[in-house]
Design an enzyme around this catalytic site. Structure first.
Site, mmCIF file in Angstrom:
data_model
loop_
_atom_site.group_PDB
_atom_site.id
_atom_site.type_symbol
_atom_site.label_atom_id
_atom_site.label_comp_id
_atom_site.label_asym_id
_atom_site.label_seq_id
_atom_site.Cartn_x
_atom_site.Cartn_y
_atom_site.Cartn_z
ATOM 1 N N LEU A 19 0.811 -1.209 0.000
ATOM 2 C CA LEU A 19 0.000 0.000 0.000
ATOM 3 C C LEU A 19 0.847 1.264 0.000
ATOM 4 C CD1 LEU A 19 -2.897 -0.933 2.444
ATOM 5 C CD2 LEU A 19 -3.038 -0.619 -0.013
ATOM 6 N N GLU A 20 1.992 1.221 0.646
ATOM 7 C CA GLU A 20 2.817 2.424 0.737
ATOM 8 C C GLU A 20 3.510 2.758 -0.585
ATOM 9 O OE1 GLU A 20 3.004 4.628 3.064
ATOM 10 O OE2 GLU A 20 1.737 3.562 4.493
#
Length: 403
Positions: free
Chosen positions: A123-124
Site C-alpha cells: 500500500l505504501e
C-alpha cells in the site's frame, strides 16, 4: 544568537522582506540560513551544513500540495477498490516467496506475521515500485519555512540532516513524497531515526535500496506501536437482521462474547467466537455496504496511518496475500460527493439543531454523530452515514452520480 519560534521568525521575515518586494527565493534563503544555525547548535557538522543548506531549493509545488483539498470526498468503495487489487495480491505473494526466510525470522523476533508487513509495503509504495521523486530535504525545508506547520517540519528537517550524516547518505539519494516520507515503507525522518533497522547487516540502514532493511524496520515500528502477536486485525462480519447501528463505532467496544450474543457472525455465517477480546463494529459504506469487526491490532494499523479505510485495506490485503478470498459483501455504488455537497449537508444539520461544528466538507466524528442523531429522530437506519436517503431528506442534491 537567540531564536524566536520558527513560525514567529518566518512571519517576521516575510513581513520585512515583502515590504522590500524581495523574491520568494530570497525569503527562503533567510529562513534556511537560520535553519543552518539551528542545525549547528544541534550538533550537525559544519561540513554537512555547508554542503546542504546553501543548496536547498524552495519548492512551490510542495506548498500547493499542502494547501490543496480534494474536490471530492473519498468513498470507501472507491478507496478500497483502487488499493486492494489482484495485482497487489499476486505481487505480495511473489514477495512472500522471495523473502520467506527473512519474514519468518521477523515474525519470530517481532511478532508481526509476514502478510501484514507485505500489505503495508504494497500500500505504501507498490512494493518499492514508487517511492516518490521529490527531494526530501528541499520539501522539508520548504515546509519548515512556511508558518502553517513550521515547528513540526523544522524538527523533521533537522532530524533528516542528522540522518544523512549518520547513514552516509547524499541529498540526491534522499527522495520521497512531497511531505518528506521516505523509502519502501515511507518513513518520516523521525520514524526512520528511531525505528529503522539494519536488516541486511551491511552496516547501513537504507530504506530506499534495501528491501531487507525496509521490512525489518516495518516490523520493528509495528511492534513499537503496540502490535499484539497472535491476533489478527479484525475480519468481515455479517450483522443480524434489525441490527442497531447505533452500536457501531469505536466508542461502542464490546467483547467478542457480547457481539456473539447480539447475533454477529463471521462473514460466512459461522460463529464469531466467545472470549474477552475487545472489538468494535465498522460500517465504512453505511448499512448497505460491508461490515467489519476491528480487534486491537486494527488501532495499531491506524497509528501508522490514522484512517479506518487504510486499516481495512491493510487487513484485507494481508488476508488475501495469505490466501483468503477477500470480502464477500458487494461494494455499493455511492455518489462521488463533492466537498460542496458535504458542506451543504453540514449546514442543513446545523440549521436543524444537530451541531456538527463549522461546515468544512469533511465527514468526521461530529458529522457522523449529527447524521446519526438526525436519522434517529426521523426513524431512519442510524448508521451515521450520508447515504442518498439522508441527502434526499435534507434536500441536498449530489453534484455527481454514483462512482
Amino acid at each position: 544568537m537567540g531564536f524566536m519560534s520558527r513560525g514567529t521568525q518566518w512571519v517576521a521575515a516575510l513581513s520585512l522582506l515583502s515590504a522590500c518586494h524581495v523574491s520568494a527565493s530570497d525569503t527562503f534563503s533567510v529562513c534556511t540560513a537560520e535553519l543552518a544555525e539551528q542545525a549547528l547548535e544541534q550538533g550537525v557538522s559544519q561540513t554537512t551544513v555547508d554542503a546542504i543548506f546553501p543548496k536547498l531549493e524552495y519548492q512551490a509545488r510542495v506548498i500547493e500540495l499542502d494547501r490543496s483539498q480534494p474536490e471530492f470526498v473519498q468513498t470507501f468503495p472507491g478507496y478500497f477498490s483502487k488499493r486492494v487489487t489482484d495485482w497487489r495480491t499476486t505481487k505480495g505473494q511473489e514477495m512472500l516467496a522471495k523473502h520467506e526466510k527473512l519474514l519468518d525470522a521477523l515474525n519470530d523476533k517481532y511478532g508481526i506475521p509476514p502478510h501484514y508487513l507485505l500489505a503495508f509495503w504494497g500500500l505504501e509504495t507498490n512494493f518499492g515500485g514508487y517511492k516518490g521523486k521529490m527531494s526530501v530535504l528541499d520539501s522539508l525545508a520548504t515546509l519548515a519555512c512556511d508558518p502553517r506547520r513550521s515547528t513540526y517540519f523544522t524538527q523533521e528537517l533537522l532530524v533528516a540532516v542528522k540522518l544523512l550524516e549518520r547513514e552516509s547518505l547524499t541529498k540526491d539519494e534522499m527522495v520521497g513524497s512531497w511531505a518528506g516520507a521516505m523509502g519502501h515503507t515511507q518513513f518520516m525522518p523521525s520514524a526512520y531515526t528511531h525505528y529503522a533497522v539494519d536488516g541486511d547487516n551491511d552496516g547501513q540502514i537504507n530504506l530506499w535500496n534495501s528491501e531487507e532493511d525496509a521490512l525489518t524496520s516495518a516490523a520493528n515500528f509495528l511492534k513499537s506501536l503496540g502490535w499484539k502477536p497472535g491476533f489478527r486485525w479484525g475480519r468481515e462480519i455479517t450483522l443480524p437482521e434489525g441490527f442497531n447501528f447505533q452500536l457501531s463505532g469505536y466508542k461502542n467496544r464490546r467483547s467478542l462474547s457480547e457481539w456473539h450474543e447480539l447475533g454477529v457472525t463471521k462473514a460466512d455465517g459461522s460463529p464469531l467466537g466467545e472470549d474477552d477480546t475487545t472489538a468494535y463494529v465498522i460500517v465504512p459504506a453505511g448499512h448497505a455496504g460491508p461490515a467489519f469487526i476491528a480487534y486491537p491490532n486494527f488501532r495499531v494499523i491506524m497509528r501508522w496511518n490514522n484512517s479506518e479505510f487504510y486499516a481495512i485495506a491493510v487487513g484485507v490485503l494481508a488476508d488475501r496475500i495469505a490466501g483468503a478470498s477477500g470480502i464477500k459483501a458487494t461494494l455499493p455504488d455511492l455518489p462521488a460527493y463533492s466537498r460542496t455537497d458535504i458542506i451543504a449537508l453540514q449546514r442543513k444539520l446545523n440549521q436543524l439543531g444537530y451541531d456538527v461544528g463549522k461546515p468544512d466538507g469533511i465527514i468526521g466524528p461530529a458529522t457522523r454523530e449529527g447524521i446519526r442523531n438526525y436519522q434517529i429522530a426521523n426513524k431512519m437506519i442510524a448508521d451515521g452515514f450520508p447515504g442518498l436517503d439522508v441527502m434526499a431528506a435534507l434536500k441536498v442534491t449530489p453534484s455527481q452520480s454514483a462512482s
